[in-house]
Design a protein around this motif. Structure first.
Motif, PDB file in Angstrom:
ATOM      1  N   GLN A 127     -18.980  -8.252   0.301  1.00  0.00           N
ATOM      2  CA  GLN A 127     -20.380  -8.097   0.677  1.00  0.00           C
ATOM      3  C   GLN A 127     -21.312  -8.567  -0.443  1.00  0.00           C
ATOM      4  OE1 GLN A 127     -21.508  -7.331   3.702  1.00  0.00           O
ATOM      5  NE2 GLN A 127     -19.381  -7.250   4.349  1.00  0.00           N
ATOM      6  N   THR A 128     -20.870  -8.393  -1.700  1.00  0.00           N
ATOM      7  CA  THR A 128     -21.647  -8.912  -2.837  1.00  0.00           C
ATOM      8  C   THR A 128     -21.722 -10.434  -2.776  1.00  0.00           C
ATOM      9  OG1 THR A 128     -20.919  -7.043  -4.210  1.00  0.00           O
ATOM     10  CG2 THR A 128     -21.831  -8.964  -5.352  1.00  0.00           C
ATOM     11  N   LEU A 129     -20.594 -11.060  -2.474  1.00  0.00           N
ATOM     12  CA  LEU A 129     -20.571 -12.521  -2.326  1.00  0.00           C
ATOM     13  C   LEU A 129     -21.455 -12.966  -1.171  1.00  0.00           C
ATOM     14  CD1 LEU A 129     -16.754 -13.145  -2.901  1.00  0.00           C
ATOM     15  CD2 LEU A 129     -18.623 -13.886  -4.394  1.00  0.00           C
ATOM     16  N   ARG A 130     -21.488 -12.155  -0.137  1.00  0.00           N
ATOM     17  CA  ARG A 130     -22.374 -12.448   0.999  1.00  0.00           C
ATOM     18  C   ARG A 130     -23.831 -12.440   0.553  1.00  0.00           C
ATOM     19  NH1 ARG A 130     -21.785  -9.173   6.689  1.00  0.00           N
ATOM     20  NH2 ARG A 130     -23.443 -10.175   7.864  1.00  0.00           N
ATOM     21  N   GLY A 131     -24.161 -11.487  -0.355  1.00  0.00           N
ATOM     22  CA  GLY A 131     -25.511 -11.429  -0.900  1.00  0.00           C
ATOM     23  C   GLY A 131     -25.857 -12.657  -1.717  1.00  0.00           C
ATOM     24  N   PHE A 132     -24.833 -13.264  -2.344  1.00  0.00           N
ATOM     25  CA  PHE A 132     -25.030 -14.500  -3.104  1.00  0.00           C
ATOM     26  C   PHE A 132     -24.954 -15.736  -2.200  1.00  0.00           C
ATOM     27  CE2 PHE A 132     -23.845 -11.897  -6.844  1.00  0.00           C
ATOM     28  CZ  PHE A 132     -24.862 -12.285  -7.709  1.00  0.00           C
ATOM     29  N   LYS A 133     -24.884 -15.478  -0.876  1.00  0.00           N
ATOM     30  CA  LYS A 133     -24.824 -16.539   0.142  1.00  0.00           C
ATOM     31  C   LYS A 133     -23.547 -17.376   0.063  1.00  0.00           C
ATOM     32  CE  LYS A 133     -29.860 -16.868   0.457  1.00  0.00           C
ATOM     33  NZ  LYS A 133     -29.886 -15.856   1.527  1.00  0.00           N
ATOM     34  N   SER A 134     -22.483 -16.771  -0.496  1.00  0.00           N
ATOM     35  CA  SER A 134     -21.173 -17.416  -0.473  1.00  0.00           C
ATOM     36  C   SER A 134     -20.429 -16.909   0.763  1.00  0.00           C
ATOM     37  CB  SER A 134     -20.394 -17.079  -1.755  1.00  0.00           C
ATOM     38  OG  SER A 134     -19.131 -17.710  -1.748  1.00  0.00           O
ATOM     39  N   ILE A 135     -20.873 -17.390   1.921  1.00  0.00           N
ATOM     40  CA  ILE A 135     -20.413 -16.851   3.203  1.00  0.00           C
ATOM     41  C   ILE A 135     -18.925 -17.105   3.431  1.00  0.00           C
ATOM     42  CG2 ILE A 135     -20.748 -16.885   5.694  1.00  0.00           C
ATOM     43  CD1 ILE A 135     -23.096 -15.738   4.133  1.00  0.00           C
ATOM     44  N   SER A 136     -18.458 -18.321   3.111  1.00  0.00           N
ATOM     45  CA  SER A 136     -17.060 -18.668   3.371  1.00  0.00           C
ATOM     46  C   SER A 136     -16.113 -17.774   2.561  1.00  0.00           C
ATOM     47  CB  SER A 136     -16.796 -20.142   3.046  1.00  0.00           C
ATOM     48  OG  SER A 136     -17.137 -20.419   1.695  1.00  0.00           O
ATOM     49  N   SER A 137     -16.443 -17.532   1.285  1.00  0.00           N
ATOM     50  CA  SER A 137     -15.607 -16.661   0.446  1.00  0.00           C
ATOM     51  C   SER A 137     -15.630 -15.235   0.966  1.00  0.00           C
ATOM     52  CB  SER A 137     -16.095 -16.692  -1.007  1.00  0.00           C
ATOM     53  OG  SER A 137     -15.963 -17.972  -1.562  1.00  0.00           O
ATOM     54  N   SER A 138     -16.807 -14.773   1.384  1.00  0.00           N
ATOM     55  CA  SER A 138     -16.951 -13.411   1.890  1.00  0.00           C
ATOM     56  C   SER A 138     -16.114 -13.188   3.148  1.00  0.00           C
ATOM     57  CB  SER A 138     -18.429 -13.127   2.187  1.00  0.00           C
ATOM     58  OG  SER A 138     -18.584 -11.849   2.765  1.00  0.00           O
ATOM     59  N   VAL A 139     -16.229 -14.115   4.098  1.00  0.00           N
ATOM     60  CA  VAL A 139     -15.471 -13.994   5.359  1.00  0.00           C
ATOM     61  C   VAL A 139     -13.979 -14.094   5.095  1.00  0.00           C
ATOM     62  CG1 VAL A 139     -15.013 -15.098   7.579  1.00  0.00           C
ATOM     63  CG2 VAL A 139     -17.368 -14.847   6.781  1.00  0.00           C
ATOM     64  N   PHE A 140     -13.570 -15.005   4.217  1.00  0.00           N
ATOM     65  CA  PHE A 140     -12.146 -15.173   3.907  1.00  0.00           C
ATOM     66  C   PHE A 140     -11.566 -13.897   3.305  1.00  0.00           C
ATOM     67  CE2 PHE A 140      -8.849 -16.254   0.741  1.00  0.00           C
ATOM     68  CZ  PHE A 140      -7.893 -16.764   1.603  1.00  0.00           C
ATOM     69  N   LEU A 141     -12.260 -13.303   2.346  1.00  0.00           N
ATOM     70  CA  LEU A 141     -11.754 -12.099   1.682  1.00  0.00           C
ATOM     71  C   LEU A 141     -11.700 -10.909   2.628  1.00  0.00           C
ATOM     72  CD1 LEU A 141     -13.589 -12.352  -1.761  1.00  0.00           C
ATOM     73  CD2 LEU A 141     -11.127 -12.539  -1.381  1.00  0.00           C
ATOM     74  N   GLN A 142     -12.722 -10.767   3.464  1.00  0.00           N
ATOM     75  CA  GLN A 142     -12.811  -9.569   4.285  1.00  0.00           C
ATOM     76  C   GLN A 142     -11.997  -9.640   5.572  1.00  0.00           C
ATOM     77  OE1 GLN A 142     -16.794  -8.172   4.587  1.00  0.00           O
ATOM     78  NE2 GLN A 142     -16.299  -6.438   5.887  1.00  0.00           N
ATOM     79  N   HIS A 143     -11.839 -10.842   6.133  1.00  0.00           N
ATOM     80  CA  HIS A 143     -11.236 -10.920   7.462  1.00  0.00           C
ATOM     81  C   HIS A 143      -9.941 -11.731   7.554  1.00  0.00           C
ATOM     82  CE1 HIS A 143     -14.735  -8.954   9.093  1.00  0.00           C
ATOM     83  NE2 HIS A 143     -15.537  -9.884   8.621  1.00  0.00           N
ATOM     84  N   ALA A 144      -9.636 -12.543   6.556  1.00  0.00           N
ATOM     85  CA  ALA A 144      -8.500 -13.451   6.715  1.00  0.00           C
ATOM     86  C   ALA A 144      -7.444 -13.352   5.628  1.00  0.00           C
ATOM     87  CB  ALA A 144      -9.015 -14.900   6.784  1.00  0.00           C
ATOM     88  N   SER A 145      -7.857 -13.154   4.398  1.00  0.00           N
ATOM     89  CA  SER A 145      -6.947 -13.327   3.255  1.00  0.00           C
ATOM     90  C   SER A 145      -5.730 -12.407   3.296  1.00  0.00           C
ATOM     91  CB  SER A 145      -7.704 -13.117   1.943  1.00  0.00           C
ATOM     92  OG  SER A 145      -8.350 -11.853   1.950  1.00  0.00           O
ATOM     93  N   ARG A 146      -5.934 -11.109   3.568  1.00  0.00           N
ATOM     94  CA  ARG A 146      -4.791 -10.182   3.512  1.00  0.00           C
ATOM     95  C   ARG A 146      -3.751 -10.502   4.575  1.00  0.00           C
ATOM     96  NH1 ARG A 146      -9.047  -7.459   5.768  1.00  0.00           N
ATOM     97  NH2 ARG A 146      -8.656  -6.172   7.620  1.00  0.00           N
ATOM     98  N   PHE A 147      -4.211 -10.990   5.738  1.00  0.00           N
ATOM     99  CA  PHE A 147      -3.264 -11.354   6.786  1.00  0.00           C
ATOM    100  C   PHE A 147      -2.525 -12.641   6.435  1.00  0.00           C
ATOM    101  CE2 PHE A 147      -6.803  -9.135   9.018  1.00  0.00           C
ATOM    102  CZ  PHE A 147      -6.093  -7.986   9.340  1.00  0.00           C
ATOM    103  N   LEU A 148      -3.244 -13.589   5.834  1.00  0.00           N
ATOM    104  CA  LEU A 148      -2.619 -14.843   5.424  1.00  0.00           C
ATOM    105  C   LEU A 148      -1.568 -14.602   4.344  1.00  0.00           C
ATOM    106  CD1 LEU A 148      -2.485 -17.943   5.433  1.00  0.00           C
ATOM    107  CD2 LEU A 148      -4.366 -17.949   3.788  1.00  0.00           C
TER     108      LEU A 148
END
Length: 298
Positions: free
Chosen positions: A25-46
């Protein structure tokens, strides 16, 4: 009792998972949307999938708890990765205005309850199936609902991009931009989600066959859940819009009623129709709360 050991292991993941969400969410605040979405929704499953492939290929630690251990390691890898990414940003240079703690709690507590109810709605079918049905049916329903939820990747992606813009336009009283963003979010979500839903629906038998012959009978259940997801996509970023515009109390009440409807229908339908009953309950709940949300921001 055989699930107590996995539960104990998974309980240790609460802290690393929470830290990852904060960093995302901090990265989202810095407008790093791709990193934010990857960390929160994809990375652990990958990472979990990669670990499973490695374990299977080298035939190491291959036992009943392989999936749990691989997922646990993936959560920790994701946490460390989130800290590594966030170190690239100078967070100490951010100017933070003094805020009233009571004001934050007044906003965040209803948000917390609304988010908790949404999470409970997503799990209540599985929980109640565990009460009325055997573990085989619960397992099949879990697979089916995960397949149906694949279309949500569009919702998460659009929300990640649109939510800050919707909040900014609303709070700056720029209503023309606000209305335009709301309309665009609905169009983007529906247009991009519909092909995914149609593809899954058309090849539903083949997809279920991949998991085994015992899953194919759940095709009707999958189609009901997919139809529910299609209806949900028509409301766009409805829940996020209510949160971003200070209507978290209203969202909380809507979701509580939706949860109550879901529970009552599950009690009635699951003993009679099994996993189909759970899907019907979920579908009805979606229709209720999405219709209410659309009515509000219309």
């Amino acid at each position: 009792y055989k699930l107590s050991y996995p539960l104990k292991i998974l309980s240790f993941l609460v802290l690393p998972f929470s830290l990852t969400v904060v960093n995302a969410q901090t990265l989202r605040g810095f407008k790093s949307i791709s990193s934010s979405v990857f960390l929160q929704h994809a990375s652990r499953f990958l990472f979990s999938l990669l670990l499973l492939v490695i374990i299977d290929y080298f035939d190491i630690f291959n036992n009943d708890y392989t999936l749990i251990f691989s997922y646990s390691i993936a959560v920790f890898i994701t946490m460390f990765l989130s800290f590594k990414i966030i170190r690239k940003y100078d967070i100490h240079s951010v100017i933070v205005n003094k805020v009233d703690a009571n004001a934050i709690l007044k906003i965040s507590i209803p948000m917390m309850f609304a988010s908790s109810v949404v999470m409970l709605i997503n799990w209540i079918d599985t929980i109640m199936l565990g009460v009325f049905m055997n573990e085989d049916k619960v397992g099949i329903y879990n697979v089916v609902i995960k397949i149906a939820m694949l279309s949500n990747i569009i919702l998460f992606s659009v929300n990640a991009i649109m939510a800050p813009k919707i909040s900014a336009s609303y709070n700056s009283l720029n209503m023309s931009v606000y209305r335009s963003l709301v309309k665009k979010s609905i169009i983007y979500i529906f247009v991009l989600t519909l092909p995914i839903i149609l593809l899954i629906g058309l090849f539903s038998s083949n997809i279920l066959q991949f998991f085994g012959d015992g899953f194919v009978f759940a095709k009707s259940t999958l189609l009901i859940l997919l139809f529910g997801q299609m209806i949900a996509s028509l409301s766009g970023s409805g829940g996020i819009i209510l949160l971003m515009t200070g209507r978290q109390d209203i969202l909380k009440n809507i979701m509580l009623f939706a949860l109550l409807i879901n529970v009552l229908l599950n009690i009635v339908l699951i003993p009679v129709y099994g996993i189909m009953g759970a899907a019907i309950s979920s579908f009805t709940s979606i229709i209720f709360h999405r219709q209410k949300i659309i009515g509000l921001y219309n």
